[in-house]
Design a protein around this motif. Structure first.
Motif, PDB file in Angstrom:
ATOM      1  N   GLY A  14      -2.034 -38.866  71.744  1.00 27.29           N
ATOM      2  CA  GLY A  14      -1.147 -37.767  71.379  1.00 27.29           C
ATOM      3  C   GLY A  14      -0.914 -37.605  69.900  1.00 27.29           C
ATOM      4  N   ALA A  15      -0.174 -36.571  69.573  1.00 22.02           N
ATOM      5  CA  ALA A  15       0.050 -36.172  68.185  1.00 22.02           C
ATOM      6  C   ALA A  15       0.772 -37.248  67.378  1.00 22.02           C
ATOM      7  N   ARG A  16       1.616 -37.997  68.030  1.00 23.25           N
ATOM      8  CA  ARG A  16       2.364 -39.043  67.331  1.00 23.25           C
ATOM      9  C   ARG A  16       1.438 -40.079  66.698  1.00 23.25           C
ATOM     10  N   PHE A  17       0.217 -40.200  67.251  1.00 19.86           N
ATOM     11  CA  PHE A  17      -0.733 -41.193  66.769  1.00 19.86           C
ATOM     12  C   PHE A  17      -1.910 -40.560  66.032  1.00 19.86           C
ATOM     13  N   GLY A  18      -1.733 -39.350  65.505  1.00 21.32           N
ATOM     14  CA  GLY A  18      -2.763 -38.747  64.672  1.00 21.32           C
ATOM     15  C   GLY A  18      -3.552 -37.617  65.293  1.00 21.32           C
ATOM     16  N   ALA A  19      -3.341 -37.323  66.551  1.00 21.28           N
ATOM     17  CA  ALA A  19      -4.074 -36.227  67.186  1.00 21.28           C
ATOM     18  C   ALA A  19      -3.416 -34.895  66.861  1.00 21.28           C
ATOM     19  N   PRO A  20      -4.204 -33.845  66.780  1.00 20.74           N
ATOM     20  CA  PRO A  20      -3.586 -32.532  66.562  1.00 20.74           C
ATOM     21  C   PRO A  20      -2.754 -32.133  67.762  1.00 20.74           C
ATOM     22  N   LYS A  21      -1.760 -31.273  67.537  1.00 26.43           N
ATOM     23  CA  LYS A  21      -0.915 -30.810  68.636  1.00 26.43           C
ATOM     24  C   LYS A  21      -1.738 -29.950  69.572  1.00 26.43           C
ATOM     25  N   ARG A  22      -1.382 -29.986  70.846  1.00 26.39           N
ATOM     26  CA  ARG A  22      -2.062 -29.158  71.836  1.00 26.39           C
ATOM     27  C   ARG A  22      -1.734 -27.695  71.592  1.00 26.39           C
ATOM     28  N   ASN A  23      -2.680 -26.848  71.891  1.00 32.72           N
ATOM     29  CA  ASN A  23      -2.477 -25.418  71.693  1.00 32.72           C
ATOM     30  C   ASN A  23      -2.683 -24.649  72.989  1.00 32.72           C
ATOM     31  N   ASP A  24      -2.438 -25.274  74.121  1.00 29.78           N
ATOM     32  CA  ASP A  24      -2.665 -24.648  75.415  1.00 29.78           C
ATOM     33  C   ASP A  24      -1.943 -23.304  75.542  1.00 29.78           C
ATOM     34  N   ASP A  25      -0.740 -23.218  74.983  1.00 29.99           N
ATOM     35  CA  ASP A  25       0.022 -21.988  75.106  1.00 29.99           C
ATOM     36  C   ASP A  25      -0.572 -20.842  74.289  1.00 29.99           C
ATOM     37  N   GLN A  26      -1.462 -21.162  73.351  1.00 33.44           N
ATOM     38  CA  GLN A  26      -2.104 -20.139  72.538  1.00 33.44           C
ATOM     39  C   GLN A  26      -3.435 -19.669  73.138  1.00 33.44           C
ATOM     40  N   LEU A  27      -3.896 -20.335  74.189  1.00 35.59           N
ATOM     41  CA  LEU A  27      -5.190 -19.979  74.794  1.00 35.59           C
ATOM     42  C   LEU A  27      -5.061 -18.818  75.719  1.00 35.59           C
TER      43      LEU A  27
ATOM     44  N   ASP B 128     -22.262 -43.984  71.625  1.00 39.72           N
ATOM     45  CA  ASP B 128     -22.907 -44.486  70.405  1.00 39.72           C
ATOM     46  C   ASP B 128     -21.930 -44.649  69.237  1.00 39.72           C
ATOM     47  N   ASP B 129     -20.671 -44.281  69.427  1.00 37.68           N
ATOM     48  CA  ASP B 129     -19.619 -44.306  68.401  1.00 37.68           C
ATOM     49  C   ASP B 129     -20.061 -43.613  67.112  1.00 37.68           C
ATOM     50  N   VAL B 130     -20.610 -42.428  67.277  1.00 33.60           N
ATOM     51  CA  VAL B 130     -21.043 -41.619  66.139  1.00 33.60           C
ATOM     52  C   VAL B 130     -19.800 -41.100  65.413  1.00 33.60           C
ATOM     53  N   ASP B 131     -19.792 -41.233  64.093  1.00 36.66           N
ATOM     54  CA  ASP B 131     -18.692 -40.726  63.262  1.00 36.66           C
ATOM     55  C   ASP B 131     -17.310 -41.103  63.797  1.00 36.66           C
ATOM     56  N   LYS B 132     -17.181 -42.301  64.309  1.00 36.08           N
ATOM     57  CA  LYS B 132     -15.899 -42.819  64.806  1.00 36.08           C
ATOM     58  C   LYS B 132     -15.297 -41.946  65.908  1.00 36.08           C
ATOM     59  N   VAL B 133     -16.164 -41.402  66.747  1.00 38.10           N
ATOM     60  CA  VAL B 133     -15.698 -40.542  67.839  1.00 38.10           C
ATOM     61  C   VAL B 133     -14.795 -41.313  68.795  1.00 38.10           C
ATOM     62  N   ARG B 134     -15.063 -42.579  68.985  1.00 37.18           N
ATOM     63  CA  ARG B 134     -14.201 -43.369  69.887  1.00 37.18           C
ATOM     64  C   ARG B 134     -12.764 -43.365  69.375  1.00 37.18           C
ATOM     65  N   TYR B 135     -12.582 -43.536  68.081  1.00 41.20           N
ATOM     66  CA  TYR B 135     -11.238 -43.519  67.505  1.00 41.20           C
ATOM     67  C   TYR B 135     -10.611 -42.134  67.671  1.00 41.20           C
ATOM     68  N   TRP B 136     -11.395 -41.099  67.422  1.00 39.46           N
ATOM     69  CA  TRP B 136     -10.920 -39.718  67.552  1.00 39.46           C
ATOM     70  C   TRP B 136     -10.466 -39.445  68.984  1.00 39.46           C
ATOM     71  N   MET B 137     -11.273 -39.843  69.951  1.00 40.39           N
ATOM     72  CA  MET B 137     -10.916 -39.637  71.353  1.00 40.39           C
ATOM     73  C   MET B 137      -9.676 -40.460  71.720  1.00 40.39           C
ATOM     74  N   HIS B 138      -9.584 -41.654  71.185  1.00 42.59           N
ATOM     75  CA  HIS B 138      -8.411 -42.493  71.420  1.00 42.59           C
ATOM     76  C   HIS B 138      -7.159 -41.793  70.894  1.00 42.59           C
ATOM     77  N   CYS B 139      -7.242 -41.212  69.701  1.00 44.26           N
ATOM     78  CA  CYS B 139      -6.098 -40.479  69.140  1.00 44.26           C
ATOM     79  C   CYS B 139      -5.742 -39.294  70.014  1.00 44.26           C
ATOM     80  N   LEU B 140      -6.732 -38.559  70.484  1.00 50.84           N
ATOM     81  CA  LEU B 140      -6.461 -37.420  71.360  1.00 50.84           C
ATOM     82  C   LEU B 140      -5.759 -37.872  72.639  1.00 50.84           C
ATOM     83  N   ARG B 141      -6.201 -38.980  73.167  1.00 50.88           N
ATOM     84  CA  ARG B 141      -5.616 -39.502  74.400  1.00 50.88           C
ATOM     85  C   ARG B 141      -4.166 -39.934  74.179  1.00 50.88           C
TER      86      ARG B 141
END
Length: 125
Positions: free
Chosen positions: A112-125, A97-110
């Motif tokens: 990576g950080a260079r394109f606006g996504a937060p850095k992964r924190n896998d090592d902190q989990l 439904d593209d609520v709150d620009k989720v498509r853009y957010w997911m695209h950024c996550l996909r």
């Protein structure tokens, strides 16, 4: 009476665990069909949904008898799995439904950080 309550909770826990196992068994049985055919409007799906509702009702009965029952590992595990599934479903619905620009957010996550996504924190989990 303490003995009656003990028997009541023991029976309720056994019933809830059995209901969860039954629902999970039905869920596994239809999973491949759902992935390959994609239709969730079948008698098998309706039976699986009913089985999970039965499991939730059984867990609610346990919680009604013992307010602290949700601390039990089997109880927490069942609810955590369902909470996680609801979060995934919510994200999926929001992407569709593209609520709150989720498509853009997911695209950024996909991308990576260079394109606006937060850095992964896998090592902190």
């Amino acid at each position: 009476d303490g003995g009656q309550t003990s028997t009541k909770i023991t029976e309720a826990v056994a019933s809830a665990k059995e209901a969860i196992a039954n629902a999970d068994r039905k869920g596994k049985e239809i999973l491949d069909k759902l992935v390959s055919k994609g239709s969730k409007h079948t008698m098998e799906c309706a039976a699986t949904i009913a089985a999970y509702r039965t499991a939730f009702s059984a867990c609610a009965r346990v919680r009604d008898i013992d307010k602290l029952a949700f601390h039990a590992p089997w109880f927490k595990d069942f609810y955590k799995r369902n909470y996680d599934a609801l979060m995934i479903k919510s994200i999926y619905d929001n992407v569709i439904d593209d609520v709150d620009k989720v498509r853009y957010w997911m695209h950024c996550l996909r991308r990576g950080a260079r394109f606006g996504a937060p850095k992964r924190n896998d090592d902190q989990l």
